[in-house]
Enzyme design. Structure first.
Site, short mmCIF file in Angstrom:
data_model
loop_
_atom_site.label_atom_id
_atom_site.label_comp_id
_atom_site.label_asym_id
_atom_site.label_seq_id
_atom_site.Cartn_x
_atom_site.Cartn_y
_atom_site.Cartn_z
N ASN A 10 0.33 -1.27 -0.18
CA ASN A 10 -0.24 0.52 -0.34
C ASN A 10 0.92 1.33 -0.01
O ASN A 10 1.42 1.68 1.08
CB ASN A 10 -0.63 -0.21 1.14
CG ASN A 10 -2.06 1.25 1.33
OD1 ASN A 10 -1.46 1.98 0.42
ND2 ASN A 10 -2.91 2.07 2.33
N TRP A 11 1.47 1.95 -1.31
CA TRP A 11 1.98 3.23 -1.24
C TRP A 11 1.49 4.28 -0.89
O TRP A 11 1.85 5.32 -0.92
CB TRP A 11 2.52 3.04 -2.81
CG TRP A 11 3.21 2.41 -3.61
CD1 TRP A 11 3.42 1.22 -2.97
CD2 TRP A 11 3.57 2.42 -4.39
NE1 TRP A 11 4.13 0.52 -3.87
CE2 TRP A 11 4.45 1.41 -5.05
CE3 TRP A 11 2.97 3.40 -5.80
CZ2 TRP A 11 4.74 0.87 -6.31
CZ3 TRP A 11 3.46 2.61 -7.58
CH2 TRP A 11 4.51 1.85 -7.22
N LYS A 12 0.18 4.26 -0.29
CA LYS A 12 -1.01 5.05 0.24
C LYS A 12 -0.43 6.41 -0.37
O LYS A 12 -0.82 6.46 -1.70
CB LYS A 12 0.07 6.04 1.39
CG LYS A 12 -0.14 4.04 2.48
CD LYS A 12 -0.32 4.70 4.06
CE LYS A 12 0.10 3.74 4.78
NZ LYS A 12 -0.11 3.07 5.97
N HIS A 99 -9.61 0.82 4.95
CA HIS A 99 -8.61 0.91 5.88
C HIS A 99 -8.24 1.81 6.82
O HIS A 99 -9.16 2.49 7.16
CB HIS A 99 -7.17 1.27 4.44
CG HIS A 99 -6.23 1.85 5.41
ND1 HIS A 99 -5.63 2.76 5.91
CD2 HIS A 99 -4.76 0.67 4.75
CE1 HIS A 99 -4.33 2.33 6.33
NE2 HIS A 99 -3.71 1.12 5.71
N GLU A 101 -7.19 4.43 7.48
CA GLU A 101 -6.76 5.68 7.55
C GLU A 101 -8.30 6.57 6.85
O GLU A 101 -8.62 7.81 7.10
CB GLU A 101 -5.17 6.36 6.60
CG GLU A 101 -4.10 5.99 7.60
CD GLU A 101 -2.71 5.22 6.78
OE1 GLU A 101 -3.24 5.67 5.80
OE2 GLU A 101 -2.44 4.99 7.61
N GLU A 171 -5.19 -5.31 10.14
CA GLU A 171 -4.12 -4.34 10.83
C GLU A 171 -4.79 -3.44 12.54
O GLU A 171 -5.39 -2.30 12.45
CB GLU A 171 -4.16 -3.33 9.52
CG GLU A 171 -4.13 -3.77 7.92
CD GLU A 171 -3.49 -2.80 7.59
OE1 GLU A 171 -2.73 -2.48 7.11
OE2 GLU A 171 -4.27 -1.91 7.37
N GLY A 177 2.33 2.43 11.07
CA GLY A 177 3.24 3.06 10.19
C GLY A 177 4.11 3.48 12.10
O GLY A 177 4.65 4.67 11.86
N SER A 217 3.52 -2.38 10.35
CA SER A 217 4.92 -2.21 10.29
C SER A 217 5.76 -3.30 10.15
O SER A 217 6.28 -3.76 10.62
CB SER A 217 5.36 -1.69 11.99
OG SER A 217 4.71 -0.95 12.22
N GLY A 238 3.06 -1.14 4.64
CA GLY A 238 2.76 0.13 3.86
C GLY A 238 4.70 0.63 3.56
O GLY A 238 4.48 0.53 3.18
N GLY A 239 4.73 1.13 4.86
CA GLY A 239 6.32 1.82 4.34
C GLY A 239 6.92 1.15 4.10
O GLY A 239 7.76 1.51 2.70
C1 PEP Z 1 -0.62 0.26 5.54
O1 PEP Z 1 -0.92 1.31 5.48
O2 PEP Z 1 -1.81 -0.93 5.79
C2 PEP Z 1 0.04 -0.72 6.30
C3 PEP Z 1 0.20 -1.50 7.17
O3 PEP Z 1 1.47 0.89 7.32
P1 PEP Z 1 2.58 0.02 7.64
O4 PEP Z 1 3.22 -1.26 7.25
O5 PEP Z 1 3.58 1.07 7.22
O6 PEP Z 1 2.04 0.09 9.05
#
Ligand code: PEP
Length: 255
Positions: A10-12, A99, A101, A171, A177, A217, A238-239
């Protein structure tokens, strides 16, 4: 039949057009040459990259492209929204729904998620429905109730045939994040709960065949242990999905 193992990135709201193309151009060949096991890799770039990335991955069965959101409406006067059918027509096959966010910054509810899931299914997109508890809900020991309410709120009206098109992602919001990760045991406990809810709500086969991803994470160092748990079928990342080397290492860890 085995469940599909998946690594999703997930590049957000990251990577302008050229940078996104170049990241995908690194990721596809790296994973193709280094991942020897059966794995589906799905990239969730910003909307504007979807068509280009779908062209780049065309004909590669191990890759798919998804959108990070879709509208709950079919078409019409909804300025700024994108219909599931438009996303599909641009080359995507998946869409994230719910999600954290979107829930946190856009007030999305489980009921709205249900509507989005329906629109996605009608358009031929496979939804990845995201759920997870807040930190205070984990501390208060009510995470199980929270997870079950999120499942019921968005999935209870689906048929088993519809449910078979979905992927789920657990999640925990406190792990997204933040650099904090659920321990493999904590994640497994919730994944097992989700699978038993699916068995009760639908049937054993649906429960056994639904891929359930962990997100929060995930990185190259913790992926192997998490993916080694019996009910964790992969990760929503994500990251670490913004770096081709890290993302490839995570993909390698998922077998
Ligand atoms: C996400 O955005 O779904 C996520 C899990 O982010 P991260 O891996 O950065 O915690």
């Amino acid at each position: 039949m085995k469940r599909t193992r998946i690594v999703a990135g997930n590049w957000k709201m990251n990577k302008d057009y050229e940078a996104g193309l170049s990241l995908a151009s690194e990721i596809f060949p790296m994973i193709e040459s280094e991942v020897q096991h059966d794995l589906l890799t799905i990239l969730f770039p910003p909307f504007v990259h979807i068509h280009a990335l779908a062209s780049l991955s065309a004909g590669k069965k191990a890759f798919a492209i998804g959108a990070q959101d879709c509208s709950a409406n079919v078409s019409g006067a909804f300025t700024g929204e994108l219909a599931a059918s438009m996303i599909k027509s641009a080359g995507a096959d998946y869409v994230l729904v719910g999600h954290s966010e979107r829930r946190q910054y856009h007030g999305e509810t489980d009921t709205l998620c249900y509507e989005k899931i329906k629109r996605a299914l009608e358009a031929g997109l496979r939804p990845i429905y995201c759920i997870g508890e807040l930190k205070e809900q984990r501390v208060a020991g009510i995470f199980e109730e929270v997870i079950v309410a999120q499942l019921e709120g968005a999935l209870a009206k689906l048929t088993a045939t519809e449910m078979a098109q979905l992927v789920l992602a657990y999640e925990p919001v406190w792990a997204i994040g933040t650099g904090l990760t659920a321990s493999p045991e904590q994640a497994q406990e919730v994944h097992a709960l989700i699978r038993s809810w699916l068995a009760k709500q639908f049937d054993i086969e649906t429960a056994q065949m639904t891929s359930i991803l962990y997100g929060g994470s995930v990185n190259a160092a913790n992926a192997k242990e998490l993916f080694g748990m019996p009910d964790i079928d992969g990760g929503l990342v994500g990251g670490a999905s913004l770096k081709s080397r890290d993302f490839t290492e995570i993909a390698k860890a998922n077998h």
